[in-house]
Design a protein around this motif. Structure first.
Motif, short mmCIF file in Angstrom:
data_model
loop_
_atom_site.label_atom_id
_atom_site.label_comp_id
_atom_site.label_asym_id
_atom_site.label_seq_id
_atom_site.Cartn_x
_atom_site.Cartn_y
_atom_site.Cartn_z
N LEU A 643 0.99 -1.41 -0.03
CA LEU A 643 0.15 0.19 0.01
C LEU A 643 0.97 1.39 0.10
O LEU A 643 0.56 2.34 -0.63
N LEU A 644 2.01 1.17 0.99
CA LEU A 644 2.85 2.44 0.96
C LEU A 644 3.52 2.52 -0.61
O LEU A 644 3.52 3.94 -1.12
N LEU A 645 3.94 1.66 -1.15
CA LEU A 645 4.57 1.65 -2.35
C LEU A 645 3.79 2.15 -3.38
O LEU A 645 3.96 3.05 -4.46
N SER A 646 2.37 1.63 -3.53
CA SER A 646 1.28 2.21 -4.25
C SER A 646 1.14 3.85 -4.02
O SER A 646 1.16 4.41 -5.05
N VAL A 647 1.14 4.12 -2.82
CA VAL A 647 0.92 5.70 -2.87
C VAL A 647 2.05 6.45 -3.34
O VAL A 647 1.96 7.69 -3.68
N LEU A 648 3.28 5.81 -2.86
CA LEU A 648 4.59 6.57 -3.45
C LEU A 648 4.58 6.70 -5.00
O LEU A 648 4.92 7.73 -5.65
N ARG A 650 1.69 6.69 -6.85
CA ARG A 650 0.77 7.55 -7.28
C ARG A 650 -0.19 8.23 -5.98
O ARG A 650 -1.02 7.64 -5.37
N PRO A 651 0.58 9.29 -5.60
CA PRO A 651 0.13 9.80 -4.13
C PRO A 651 -1.35 10.23 -4.23
O PRO A 651 -1.70 9.97 -3.14
N PHE A 655 -6.14 8.55 -1.13
CA PHE A 655 -7.66 8.88 -0.91
C PHE A 655 -8.47 7.78 -1.19
O PHE A 655 -9.60 7.31 -0.54
N SER A 656 -8.31 6.95 -2.45
CA SER A 656 -9.00 5.91 -2.65
C SER A 656 -8.67 4.57 -1.49
O SER A 656 -9.76 3.91 -1.23
N ILE A 657 -7.57 4.61 -1.06
CA ILE A 657 -7.08 3.38 -0.06
C ILE A 657 -7.93 3.88 1.25
O ILE A 657 -8.35 2.97 2.00
N LEU A 658 -7.94 5.36 1.63
CA LEU A 658 -8.62 5.54 2.77
C LEU A 658 -10.11 5.29 2.85
O LEU A 658 -10.77 4.83 3.85
#
Length: 720
Positions: A643-648, A650-651, A655-658
């Motif tokens: 999940l962290l790598l995905s946010v890094l 595509r920042p 919002f989609s994850i939260l």
């Protein structure tokens, strides 16, 4: 008439042969629906004669006995545990649906927030005319029609969200019973005892478990509910009101008075006074006014009596009970399936249950867990009314490259290669990637054994299953690349079922398969299967852009894809995504997460994944307790690292994850098995595994940083 909807199970509960004709009429109407059900279950409540007669008469219906407590709630819970549909529909045994009933119900699920949909029930009076005992304006609905199980004045006249549904005509997504549990067996009708409110209590629990969800009332979904003469007496009205009051008191004690009585307060303030005024000035006089006073008074008295009671409702979880001890694993074919299956004896202990793969040739019908009694499993309990999708024949089989990475379990890797070669597929290119070689030239023994089998042997000293898979894919020659972990063994027909999906649809980028346990001999193997088992459904699933509307967790719902340890990719799709990320996966500090990461990237690129249950493989679970604990910790590390790598990358994706986090946590909790209260050791082990997974998630960011550092060191040494 369209094809049967595979996502729908219709449940009818019956208890007396006096309603035999009603049950027959209901089944005839269900079969004639414009949107036919994929499955029909008839649950008989503790009436063996009825059960035997129904099983003999209805070949296309799964007829089962109520395995719970006597009563409607226990019967419904029995059906929920057997149902295969994603939407479970409940129909009373004395209700006959209109031809478009099911189609109208299912239309309510277009909004992913909707977890339950119910319809209206119109009374069928004994003599064809409305009883003067129940007040009404003209020939329409009446204020007391709920007493006879029908739609009443005060309910919405158009589609609208409601607090709860009526039991004779209601449906729920399967997710409801994972979030909120099953029907409370302390409530609900038992024979002729007119208690109720079990669906009210369930819907309120659902709103508490998922506040953003909706329960929808669609009056256009209609059933005709037969009203018997015994329900049109003063005695029944008093008895029904008393039972409703007692039930409401129990519900209010369980979920709170505000939630339990919110709808009823509005009904008493607005609907009942208007009806009393109308009946008071109506000429000629009717018994309706007295009926209103009688039912309201009896309900109030019953509520007071229920509040004085010390009884507490016991909420039963929908999650399967954990079977301790060994579980026999087997497969049966419906064409030569005996009525009884004798389980082989064990040297120590005995099998308590059997997990059976039910097939029609090479097509999967079901996976069931049945008890073993005196060394015998009753196979006649298996319903075979759902036909298997016929296999496509005559298509040109493409070349499939098979990549088997291996590190510490090289003997298992050889077994995986042998199973692949024995699967009966004529065009295979098998590559074994040694990811833990003893030297720069690899393992001479493994190389010799692999080449004896006619496969290719490669060495990849850079640690990590993602790197090993990518290396094998780069050396492969097929247009499709299958990745099989060393602890995976495919069964005959696996490659044919996979190739069939790719050939039939050029938009499919990846095909996943059903993976069942190779063995359930130890408690660790059984517990892993209950917690993280891969056999999540026997239904084919297509996951693409439209899945976002069906599953709010998509594309982060790993359970929808199937295990990444047994997948096949279209080469062009795999290369377009640049393969597995070397920062994730077994053999790296991140330990896992590479499969979900690749699926998410495919979903964001607009790709399509197909899960087929007809491609069946076997997975060797961790047999030891300490191994299982480490595996669960690894899942937690890999998930948070991914999940962290995905946010890094595509920042904006944070919002989609939260937005998906609350429901994701609820679904994670719902996968925990229900354990007997007396089994303290099992409860302790379950809590330990959950702690291991949570602690692993806390370690994900640091593990990702360590993986990145190691990857940079490997990159300096140049590609291999």
């Amino acid at each position: 008439m369209g094809e049967p909807d595979p996502a729908t199970t219709v449940v009818i509960c019956a208890y007396t042969e006096r309603r035999w004709d009603d049950v027959v009429a209901a089944l005839v109407a269900v079969r004639a629906q414009t949107a036919p059900a994929g499955e029909i279950i008839l649950v008989v409540d503790h009436n063996p004669a009825f059960e035997q007669r129904a099983a003999a008469e209805f070949d296309d219906v799964l007829v089962v006995a109520n395995s719970g407590r006597r009563g409607l709630s226990g019967a419904r819970n029995t059906a929920i545990e057997l149902a295969k549909g994603e939407v479970i529909v409940f129909l009373d045994d004395d209700a006959v649906p209109e031809p478009d009933w099911l189609e109208e119900l299912l239309a309510g699920y277009r909004d992913p927030r909707v977890l339950g949909v119910g319809g209206s029930a119109r009374p069928v009076w004994p003599d064809g005319h409305r009883s003067p005992l129940l007040p009404a304006r003209g020939s329409g609905t009446g204020e007391l029609d709920w007493v006879v199980g029908c739609t009443y004045t005060g309910q919405p006249e158009a589609e609208a969200p409601v607090r709860n549904l009526m039991g004779c005509n209601m449906s729920f997504r399967r997710e409801v019973f994972e979030l909120a549990g099953l029907f409370t067996e302390d409530l609900g009708r038992v024979g002729r005892t007119p208690l109720g409110c079990e669906e009210t209590e369930l819907c309120i629990r659902l709103h508490h478990a998922s506040p953003d969800s909706l329960v929808l009332f669609r009056p256009s979904s209609v059933v005709r509910h037969r009203v018997t003469p015994d329900r049109l007496t003063w005695r029944y009205l008093r008895h029904r009101g008393w039972g409703e009051g007692v039930s409401k008191a129990l519900v209010s004690r369980s979920v709170g008075a505000d939630a339990a009585l919110a709808t009823e307060r509005d009904y008493l303030r607005r609907v009942i006074p208007a009806a009393m005024l109308r009946e008071l000035f109506r000429l000629p006089r009717t018994p309706g006014l007295f009926a209103l006073f009688l039912v309201v008074g009896a309900t109030a008295a019953g509520y007071v009596r229920g509040k004085l009671s010390r009884k507490r409702l016991r909420i039963r979880s929908s999650r399967p009970k954990l079977v301790h001890g060994p579980v026999h694993v087997a497969a049966v074919d419906v064409h030569n399936m005996p009525a009884r299956l004798r389980v082989p004896p064990r040297s120590v202990g005995h099998y308590r249950a059997a997990q059976l793969l039910v097939r029609d040739g090479r097509r999967t019908l079901d996976v069931v867990l049945l008890p073993v009694r005196d060394g015998v499993v009753r196979l006649d309990l298996i319903g075979t009314g759902i036909p298997a999708t016929p296999a496509k024949s005559g298509f040109e089989r493409p070349l499939i490259s098979v990549v088997v990475p291996t590190a510490h379990r090289k003997g298992q890797a050889l077994a995986s290669v042998r199973a692949a070669l024995a699967a009966g597929y004529p065009k295979l290119d098998v590559i074994v990637v040694d990811n833990f070689p003893p030297g720069p030239d690899g393992d001479d023994w493994l190389r010799e054994e692999v080449e004896k089998l006619g496969a290719h042997y490669l060495v990849e000293p850079r640690k990590g299953v993602s790197v090993a898979r990518n290396t094998g894919a780069a050396a492969s020659t097929g247009d499709f690349v299958a990745f099989l972990d060393e602890n995976i063994s495919v069964e005959p027909g696996w490659f044919d079922a996979v190739a069939e999906e790719f050939v039939a649809d050029p938009e499919v980028g990846c095909v996943t398969a059903m993976v069942l346990p190779a063995s359930l001999e130890t408690d660790a193997e059984v517990l892993f299967e209950r917690l993280k088992g891969y056999s999540h459904t026997v239904r084919r699933q297509r996951l693409d852009r439209e899945t976002v509307g069906e599953d709010p967790l998509y594309p982060l719902s790993m359970a929808r894809y199937g295990p990444g340890s047994c997948t096949t990719w279209r080469r062009s799709t795999f290369e377009g995504l640049r393969g597995f990320d070397p920062l994730l996966g077994a053999g790296t500090p991140a330990m896992a997460g590479e499969d979900l990461d690749l699926f998410v990237r495919l979903a964001r690129a607009g790709g399509t994944v197909v899960y087929t249950p007809h491609a069946v493989a076997r997975h060797t679970h961790r047999a030891g307790w300490l191994e299982l604990r480490e595996q669960m910790r690894g899942y937690g590390v890999g998930l948070s690292a991914m999940l962290l790598l995905s946010v890094l990358r595509r920042p904006i994706g944070v919002f989609s994850i939260l937005a998906r986090l609350p429901r994701g946590l609820a679904r994670l909790r719902s996968r925990s098995p229900e354990l007997p209260l007396s089994d303290r050791a099992a409860r302790s082990r379950l809590r330990q595994l959950r702690r291991d997974e949570r602690y692993g998630m806390l370690s994900g960011p640091l593990a990702l940083a360590r993986a990145w550092k190691r990857h940079r060191v490997d990159a300096r040494s140049g590609p291999r």
